[in-house]
Design a protein around this motif. Sequence first.
Motif, PDB file in Angstrom:
ATOM      1  N   ILE A 197       0.844  -1.186   0.000  1.00 37.40           N
ATOM      2  CA  ILE A 197       0.000   0.000   0.000  1.00 37.40           C
ATOM      3  C   ILE A 197       0.883   1.240   0.000  1.00 37.40           C
ATOM      4  N   ASP A 198       0.314   2.374  -0.370  1.00 33.05           N
ATOM      5  CA  ASP A 198       1.061   3.625  -0.341  1.00 33.05           C
ATOM      6  C   ASP A 198       1.521   3.900   1.088  1.00 33.05           C
ATOM      7  N   GLY A 199       2.805   4.237   1.226  1.00 28.59           N
ATOM      8  CA  GLY A 199       3.364   4.502   2.538  1.00 28.59           C
ATOM      9  C   GLY A 199       3.969   3.288   3.212  1.00 28.59           C
ATOM     10  N   ALA A 200       3.994   2.148   2.515  1.00 28.71           N
ATOM     11  CA  ALA A 200       4.512   0.915   3.122  1.00 28.71           C
ATOM     12  C   ALA A 200       6.027   0.881   3.201  1.00 28.71           C
ATOM     13  N   GLY A 201       6.709   1.783   2.481  1.00 29.67           N
ATOM     14  CA  GLY A 201       8.156   1.871   2.609  1.00 29.67           C
ATOM     15  C   GLY A 201       8.970   1.160   1.549  1.00 29.67           C
ATOM     16  N   LYS A 202       8.352   0.839   0.419  1.00 30.85           N
ATOM     17  CA  LYS A 202       9.094   0.154  -0.646  1.00 30.85           C
ATOM     18  C   LYS A 202      10.339   0.925  -1.062  1.00 30.85           C
ATOM     19  N   SER A 203      10.167   2.208  -1.303  1.00 37.29           N
ATOM     20  CA  SER A 203      11.272   3.025  -1.819  1.00 37.29           C
ATOM     21  C   SER A 203      12.447   3.064  -0.864  1.00 37.29           C
ATOM     22  N   THR A 204      12.175   2.953   0.427  1.00 37.65           N
ATOM     23  CA  THR A 204      13.235   2.987   1.436  1.00 37.65           C
ATOM     24  C   THR A 204      14.239   1.860   1.235  1.00 37.65           C
ATOM     25  N   HIS A 205      13.770   0.737   0.719  1.00 37.51           N
ATOM     26  CA  HIS A 205      14.611  -0.453   0.642  1.00 37.51           C
ATOM     27  C   HIS A 205      15.215  -0.698  -0.741  1.00 37.51           C
ATOM     28  N   LEU A 206      14.892   0.128  -1.709  1.00 39.97           N
ATOM     29  CA  LEU A 206      15.424  -0.082  -3.057  1.00 39.97           C
ATOM     30  C   LEU A 206      16.938   0.035  -3.095  1.00 39.97           C
ATOM     31  N   SER A 207      17.494   1.021  -2.397  1.00 42.23           N
ATOM     32  CA  SER A 207      18.950   1.194  -2.416  1.00 42.23           C
ATOM     33  C   SER A 207      19.642   0.014  -1.730  1.00 42.23           C
ATOM     34  N   PHE A 208      19.001  -0.534  -0.685  1.00 41.50           N
ATOM     35  CA  PHE A 208      19.565  -1.722  -0.030  1.00 41.50           C
ATOM     36  C   PHE A 208      19.607  -2.899  -0.999  1.00 41.50           C
TER      37      PHE A 208
ATOM     38  N   PRO B 299      -0.111  -1.621   9.019  1.00 46.52           N
ATOM     39  CA  PRO B 299      -1.441  -1.049   9.257  1.00 46.52           C
ATOM     40  C   PRO B 299      -1.615   0.291   8.555  1.00 46.52           C
ATOM     41  N   LEU B 300      -2.843   0.587   8.165  1.00 47.20           N
ATOM     42  CA  LEU B 300      -3.121   1.820   7.427  1.00 47.20           C
ATOM     43  C   LEU B 300      -2.721   3.062   8.188  1.00 47.20           C
ATOM     44  N   GLU B 301      -2.970   3.074   9.507  1.00 46.81           N
ATOM     45  CA  GLU B 301      -2.668   4.279  10.270  1.00 46.81           C
ATOM     46  C   GLU B 301      -1.176   4.581  10.296  1.00 46.81           C
ATOM     47  N   VAL B 302      -0.349   3.543  10.270  1.00 45.89           N
ATOM     48  CA  VAL B 302       1.106   3.744  10.234  1.00 45.89           C
ATOM     49  C   VAL B 302       1.520   4.292   8.872  1.00 45.89           C
ATOM     50  N   ALA B 303       0.944   3.741   7.801  1.00 44.02           N
ATOM     51  CA  ALA B 303       1.250   4.213   6.452  1.00 44.02           C
ATOM     52  C   ALA B 303       0.835   5.666   6.289  1.00 44.02           C
TER      53      ALA B 303
END
Length: 212
Positions: free
Chosen positions: A16-27, A142-146
């Motif tokens: 879902i949007d905000g799940a953090g995918k982009s954060t891990h691309l460089s890793f 969870p949605l609220e975290v995203a």
Amino acid sequence: MSDAKPRGRFLTLEGIDGAGKSTHLSFIRDWLAHHDVQAVFTREPGGTPLGEKIRELLLSPDTRASLDAETLLAFAARQQHIADVIEPALASGQWLVSDRFTDSTYAFQGGGRGVPFERIRALEEWVQRGLQPDLTLLFDLPLEVAAERMSGSRVLDRFEQEASDFHQRVREAYLKRAEAEPHRFAVLDSSRSIAAIQDDIARHLGKLLETR
């Protein structure tokens, strides 16, 4: 003896949007480079000049499109992406890492918008001709975290601006797909620390590397 290179591996990132995918691309990029794996990194919608123009249309809050038009645009971009980027990379022995692929259409247009899954499946069969990722990392939280992560970070796109019930349906659609295809999906609890998530990513990449 054939000089043909072994086919590359196809890895997708979903959530879902905000799940953090982009954060891990460089890793993932660094991990593959460390293990001498040549990889192409791309995204959907997008990945080609045509696809990027379609991306602008699909994500713009100003766009007004019917459910079918939205779904067809997603697959139009995907067909070009497969022809110009994905298949050539895999055929040359490179890994292909895509930020989103067809699971996102099932989740956002199918789960979120309510487009019948049979329609999406028909387009999938026509456009992909059996092509499927070898591994899909599903970042779940969870949605609220995203929502908290996205709050105030940037201008929200057309999908990110949808109400919470839309995003809940998207999340549920993702989890149902993961449950139906456990051999392909790795569901990662994205509410944990970055280090813990990346430990899991490395473990799953290592398994995929062993099949090369």
